[in-house]
Motif scaffolding. Structure first.
Motif, PDB file in Angstrom:
ATOM      1  N   ARG A   1     141.033  19.719   2.615  1.00  4.53           N
ATOM      2  CA  ARG A   1     140.618  19.366   3.975  1.00  4.53           C
ATOM      3  C   ARG A   1     141.122  20.404   4.978  1.00  4.53           C
ATOM      4  NH1 ARG A   1     142.621  13.101   3.362  1.00  4.53           N
ATOM      5  NH2 ARG A   1     140.709  12.210   2.432  1.00  4.53           N
TER       6      ARG A   1
ATOM      7  N   TYR B   1     136.544  16.465  -4.950  1.00 10.60           N
ATOM      8  CA  TYR B   1     136.507  16.585  -3.480  1.00 10.60           C
ATOM      9  C   TYR B   1     135.145  17.106  -3.061  1.00 10.60           C
ATOM     10  CZ  TYR B   1     137.322  18.514   1.177  1.00 10.60           C
ATOM     11  OH  TYR B   1     137.238  18.835   2.521  1.00 10.60           O
ATOM     12  N   ALA B   2     134.497  16.413  -2.151  1.00 11.81           N
ATOM     13  CA  ALA B   2     133.208  16.821  -1.585  1.00 11.81           C
ATOM     14  C   ALA B   2     132.181  17.146  -2.678  1.00 11.81           C
ATOM     15  CB  ALA B   2     133.393  18.021  -0.672  1.00 11.81           C
TER      16      ALA B   2
END
Length: 412
Positions: free
Chosen positions: A51, A365-366
Motif C-alpha cells: 500500500r 494483494y490487488a
C-alpha cells in the motif's frame, strides 16, 4: 445394579483419559493459534508495504484475543452391527475457537507510528548482530551538516546501478558525492568502510558555568548546588569547576587506519537530531568518564554530520519506495559481513511476483500474489527486514490501544 457398576468401571478410566487428552489438545491448539497470528501479522505487514508503494492509506488491525472452547465427553455405546450388541467406550472432543480482531485506529497508536525511533535501539539492534549498513538504511532518514551545510536524504529514487570502482569513488566523496552517486549511499559507505561501528556508554561531566576560584567555589550559593542530584565540584587547573553528571551513549565511527583519534564519537540523544557531532576530548569512545571543556556562549557547534532517525510510518513508506525502485530495475543492495573477512552484497528488500526457489511468505494483494524469499545473508535480507519492522511496529502497541469493544468476532 451390576450393569451400572460395570458402566462406572468403564467411565472412570475414560475420565482420566479425557484429562490427558485435554492437555494435549490445548497444547496443539495453542501452537496452531500462534501460527494463525503469524500468518495474519506477516500478511498485514507485507500488504501495508505494498500500500505504501502505491501511495494508498495504511490500515492496521490486531488479533486482540483468541478464545478457545474445548469440550471432551466420555460414555458407553452399543455396537449394533453385531448381534451380541457389545458395549464399547466412547470419547468425543470438540473445539470452538473465536477471535477478537481490533482495528488499531486510536490516537496513541497513530502517534506511535509517527514518533521517531528511540536511538538506544541502534545499540540494542547492533548488539544483536544486525549489520551496520542495514540499520543505517532502515533507521536513518537523513544526514545534516548543520546551518549552511549539506542535507543528505535517504531517498531510494537517487539509487542508480554502479560498479564497484564507481561506488568506491562515491564513498570517498561522502556527502559531497554527485549523481550518478546516491549521496546517502555514499555517506553510509564512508561511515562503514574502515570497520564496524562501535558503541560506548560513559559518565559525561557537563560544566555548570565558568571555572571558579577557591573563594567562589566555597560561596554558600555554590555549595548549595552540590545538594542537587548529579552535581559535583572538581578541581580544574588552579581553580574549581561545577559539573553535572549525565549518562552518555555514543556511536564510534572508525577512522582510517593510523588516524588520530582512531574513532569519531557521535552523541545519542532523544531529541532530534538523535545522533549529533560532539567534541572528541577525553576519548569518549573508550573512557568511563569524560569531563567536557567549558564552551563560551556563541561558540560554534562541533562539525560533522547529524543523523535524524525515522518513525515506523516513515520506515514502511521507505520500504514501499525501495520495492518500487526494485521493480523499476535498480537493485537496492547493501554491504554486510559474512564472516571470515568476507563481504556480501544482498538485496535490502524485495517482494517477488515470480515464486523464488525458497519462498517463505505468500501474500495476495490487488489481484496478484507476492512472495518473500527465505533469509539468505548473501543474497536477500527481506525476511530479516520484515522481522525487524514487526518488532518496531509492536513497540508502538500497548494493551490500552487494542480495543476491547467494537471488534469483529469470528466464530468457527
Amino acid at each position: 445394579m451390576r450393569i451400572r457398576l460395570l458402566a462406572f468401571a468403564f467411565l472412570v478410566p475414560l475420565v482420566g483419559l479425557a484429562g490427558c487428552s485435554l492437555g494435549g489438545t490445548i497444547a496443539e491448539h495453542s501452537i496452531a493459534y500462534n501460527g494463525t497470528m503469524q500468518a495474519a501479522t506477516d500478511t498485514l505487514l507485507v500488504t501495508n508495504i505494498l500500500r505504501a508503494r502505491d501511495g494508498a492509506p495504511l490500515h492496521f488491525s490486531t488479533i486482540g484475543a483468541i478464545h478457545g472452547s474445548f469440550n471432551l465427553s466420555a460414555g458407553l455405546g452399543y455396537d449394533l452391527s453385531q448381534s451380541a450388541g457389545a458395549t464399547q467406550p466412547a470419547l468425543l472432543a470438540a473445539s470452538n475457537p473465536s477471535f477478537d480482531i481490533g482495528p488499531l485506529d486510536r490516537q496513541e497508536f497513530a502517534r506511535g507510528l509517527l514518533r521517531p525511533i528511540d536511538p538506544v535501539l541502534l545499540r540494542l539492534l547492533s548488539d544483536r548482530g544486525l549489520p551496520d549498513q542495514l540499520l543505517l538504511y532502515l533507521l536513518v532518514s537523513k544526514f545534516d551538516e548543520g546551518p549552511g551545510g549539506r542535507f543528505v536524504v535517504n531517498d531510494p529514487r537517487a539509487r542508480h546501478p554502479l560498479d564497484e570502482a564507481a561506488r568506491r569513488a562515491c564513498a570517498e566523496a561522502g556527502a559531497a558525492a554527485r549523481p550518478p552517486c546516491d549521496p546517502f549511499q555514499s555517506v553510509v559507505d564512508n561511515l562503514t568502510r574502515f570497520g564496524p561501528l562501535r558503541f560506548n556508554g560513559y559518565t559525561r561531566l557537563i560544566p555548570l558555568g565558568p571555572p571558579l576560584s577557591r573563594a567562589e567555589a566555597s560561596a554558600p550559593e555554590r555549595l548549595a548546588m552540590l545538594k542537587e542530584t548529579g552535581v559535583s565540584l572538581r578541581r580544574l587547573g588552579n581553580g574549581w569547576q561545577l559539573y553535572r553528571a549525565v549518562n552518555q551513549l555514543v556511536i564510534c565511527v572508525p577512522g582510517r587506519p593510523g588516524s588520530a583519534p582512531p574513532f569519531t564519537a557521535l552523541a545519542l540523544d532523544n531529541e532530534p537530531p538523535q545522533v549529533s557531532p560532539m567534541t572528541q576530548e577525553g576519548d569518549p569512545c573508550n573512557a568511563d568518564e569524560v569531563a567536557d571543556r567549558p564552551i563560551p556562549a556563541g561558540h560554534a557547534a562541533a562539525k560533522g554530520l547529524a543523523w535524524y532517525l525515522r518513525s515506523v510510518d516513515e520506515l514502511l513508506h521507505y520500504l514501499g519506495a525501495v520495492q518500487r525502485r526494485e521493480e523499476e530495475g535498480a537493485e537496492y543492495r547493501v554491504s554486510v559481513p559474512l564472516g571470515a573477512g568476507r563481504q556480501g552484497r544482498p538485496r535490502l528488500f524485495r517482494l517477488w511476483q515470480a515464486q523464488p526457489a525458497r519462498p517463505h511468505i505468500a501474500v495476495d494483494y490487488a489481484g496478484q500474489r507476492w512472495f518473500v524469499a527465505a533469509q539468505d545473508d548473501a543474497e536477500d535480507q527481506t525476511l530479516r527486514v520484515l522481522a525487524l519492522t514487526t518488532q518496531l511496529l509492536n513497540l508502538q502497541k500497548s494493551a490500552g490501544e487494542i480495543p476491547s469493544s467494537g471488534t469483529l468476532r469470528l466464530v468457527r
